[in-house]
Write an enzyme that holds these catalytic residues in place. Structure first.
Site, PDB file in Angstrom:
ATOM      1  N   ALA A 135      42.444  56.227  51.829  1.00  0.00           N
ATOM      2  CA  ALA A 135      43.753  56.686  52.024  1.00  0.00           C
ATOM      3  C   ALA A 135      44.347  56.576  53.659  1.00  0.00           C
ATOM      4  CB  ALA A 135      44.085  58.092  51.601  1.00  0.00           C
ATOM      5  N   GLY A 148      45.628  53.576  52.418  1.00  0.00           N
ATOM      6  CA  GLY A 148      45.442  52.507  51.518  1.00  0.00           C
ATOM      7  C   GLY A 148      45.667  51.048  52.104  1.00  0.00           C
ATOM      8  N   GLY A 149      45.448  51.007  53.454  1.00  0.00           N
ATOM      9  CA  GLY A 149      45.858  49.821  54.175  1.00  0.00           C
ATOM     10  C   GLY A 149      44.848  48.705  54.126  1.00  0.00           C
ATOM     11  N   ASP A 202      38.902  58.043  47.743  1.00  0.00           N
ATOM     12  CA  ASP A 202      39.210  59.207  48.886  1.00  0.00           C
ATOM     13  C   ASP A 202      39.941  60.355  47.934  1.00  0.00           C
ATOM     14  OD1 ASP A 202      40.810  60.295  50.793  1.00  0.00           O
ATOM     15  OD2 ASP A 202      40.605  58.501  52.015  1.00  0.00           O
ATOM     16  N   ASP A 234      34.237  61.482  47.327  1.00  0.00           N
ATOM     17  CA  ASP A 234      33.786  61.630  48.641  1.00  0.00           C
ATOM     18  C   ASP A 234      33.294  60.253  49.233  1.00  0.00           C
ATOM     19  OD1 ASP A 234      31.449  62.234  50.869  1.00  0.00           O
ATOM     20  OD2 ASP A 234      33.218  63.629  51.121  1.00  0.00           O
ATOM     21  N   ASP A 238      36.587  52.754  56.638  1.00  0.00           N
ATOM     22  CA  ASP A 238      37.235  52.792  57.873  1.00  0.00           C
ATOM     23  C   ASP A 238      37.436  54.306  58.180  1.00  0.00           C
ATOM     24  OD1 ASP A 238      38.519  52.337  60.210  1.00  0.00           O
ATOM     25  OD2 ASP A 238      40.426  52.305  59.469  1.00  0.00           O
ATOM     26  N   LYS A 246      33.123  54.022  64.958  1.00  0.00           N
ATOM     27  CA  LYS A 246      33.587  54.777  66.135  1.00  0.00           C
ATOM     28  C   LYS A 246      32.868  54.783  67.178  1.00  0.00           C
ATOM     29  CE  LYS A 246      36.830  55.414  62.999  1.00  0.00           C
ATOM     30  NZ  LYS A 246      38.037  54.480  63.049  1.00  0.00           N
TER      31      LYS A 246
END
Length: 353
Positions: free
Chosen positions: A215, A217-218, A234, A254, A270, A299
């Site tokens: 989410a 959704g890119g 998601d 999840d 991501d 990250k």
């Protein structure tokens, strides 16, 4: 003009990076220098957007082809120019002759507020410079290298070169246009990753994929618009248009516990989490055979970013290499322009994507 040519036997690499990550690029160059038994030292200023690495013994040329994580662009310095006057072309000409022949001219600047203010000047400078270079025979289509004129300000900088075969963006920055139908700006990370790692946005030939933590959704959109059948995992909502117009199945689950019904060609991820946890999940997907390739973000930690990231990637490589029957291990990583406090990683058992 004051020109500071490199001493015979010395070598200087010029690396561009995101401002604030100079220490990380310097640490990465130091690591590769030690690995190649090259003696030298970095010179970096915080938030300048670039690093100079000076070799005193040995060559770092091989590093230019390896694809560093924190370097947006890497070139081999020909010489430095300082306090040049308004007749910049005449002042730079000796360095340009030394760099010639070259097939392209890159006018680079730091990706800082001050550096971006040079864009108008550099646009006009190019119009005056390139015709003179062509007329003199220095700028040739068939030459095997490009020349970089890096301006730290309008009167100071470096002249350097890079192999034309290595795909680089001018200034190390790929500014991409976000289509209006994209669910989020994160979609640009996928497009830039394909350009950085493979030189083409059409490099993916996967047929099936899973997007963990999808989410809004890119990333799913970038895959689906290429005809890839996507399972988007998601608990959050996906863009409605993404579900209506593309081959995307929304699975409420999840990202760290869901398992696929059958193996897929590609998994992407991501999520905002600790890098070690994200890498452990990607390692599981690849080693267990749930996916043959992965594209994901890690990250970055607050300190020792290069060292910690390198250790994680080495761990992933070691785990994958325990399964030679699945093919050659390929791992690439980069701190992209559209990344911020993260790096993007490609890991696969073969190149057929």
């Amino acid at each position: 003009m004051h020109s500071d040519f490199l001493n015979s036997g010395d070598e200087t690499l010029l690396g561009l990076c995101r401002p604030g990550f100079e220490a990380d690029l310097a640490a990465e160059l130091n690591f590769h220098a030690a690995d190649n038994m090259v003696a030298g030292y970095p010179r970096a200023t915080a938030h300048s957007g670039y690093v100079l690495w000076h070799s005193q013994q040995g060559s770092m040329a091989a590093v230019m082809e390896s694809g560093l994580i924190f370097a947006r662009s890497l070139s081999l310095a020909i010489g430095q120019f300082a306090d040049i006057g308004d007749d910049r072309i005449s002042a730079l000409w000796p360095l340009l002759e030394e760099a010639a022949p070259f097939c392209e001219v890159y006018l680079d600047h730091p990706d800082t507020n001050e550096g971006r203010e040079l864009q108008r000047f550099l646009k006009g400078f190019r119009k005056a410079l390139e015709p003179r270079l062509r007329k003199a025979g220095l700028l040739r289509k068939n030459a095997g290298q490009r020349v970089h004129l890096f301006f730290s300000d309008s009167h100071n900088g470096w002249v350097s070169t890079s192999p034309a075969a290595i795909p680089l963006a001018e200034g190390g920055v790929r500014r991409l246009k976000l289509p209006s139908e994209a669910p989020s700006r994160s979609a640009l990370k996928v497009e830039e990753a394909l350009l950085r790692f493979f030189g083409s946005t059409e490099a993916l030939t996967a047929r099936t994929a899973v997007d963990l933590g999808a989410a809004p959704g890119g990333w799913s959109w970038q895959l689906a618009r290429r005809g890839i059948k996507v399972q988007a995992v998601d608990h959050g909502k996906l863009n409605a248009q993404l579900l209506d117009e593309y081959p995307v199945e929304h699975i409420y689950g999840d990202a760290f516990t869901w398992r696929p019904r059958s193996p897929v060609d590609l998994v992407v991820c991501d999520v905002v989490d600790k890098p070690a946890r994200t890498l452990q999940q990607m390692e599981k997907w690849l080693v267990q055979g749930w996916s043959r390739a992965a594209l994901f973000n890690l990250k970055l930690p607050m300190k020792r970013r290069f060292q910690e990231v390198w250790q994680l990637l080495e761990k992933l490589s070691a785990s994958m290499e325990k399964h030679p029957e699945r093919g050659q291990v390929e791992i690439k990583a980069a701190h992209l322009y559209y990344d911020r406090e993260e790096i993007t990683v490609w890991a696969a058992f073969h190149r057929d994507y």
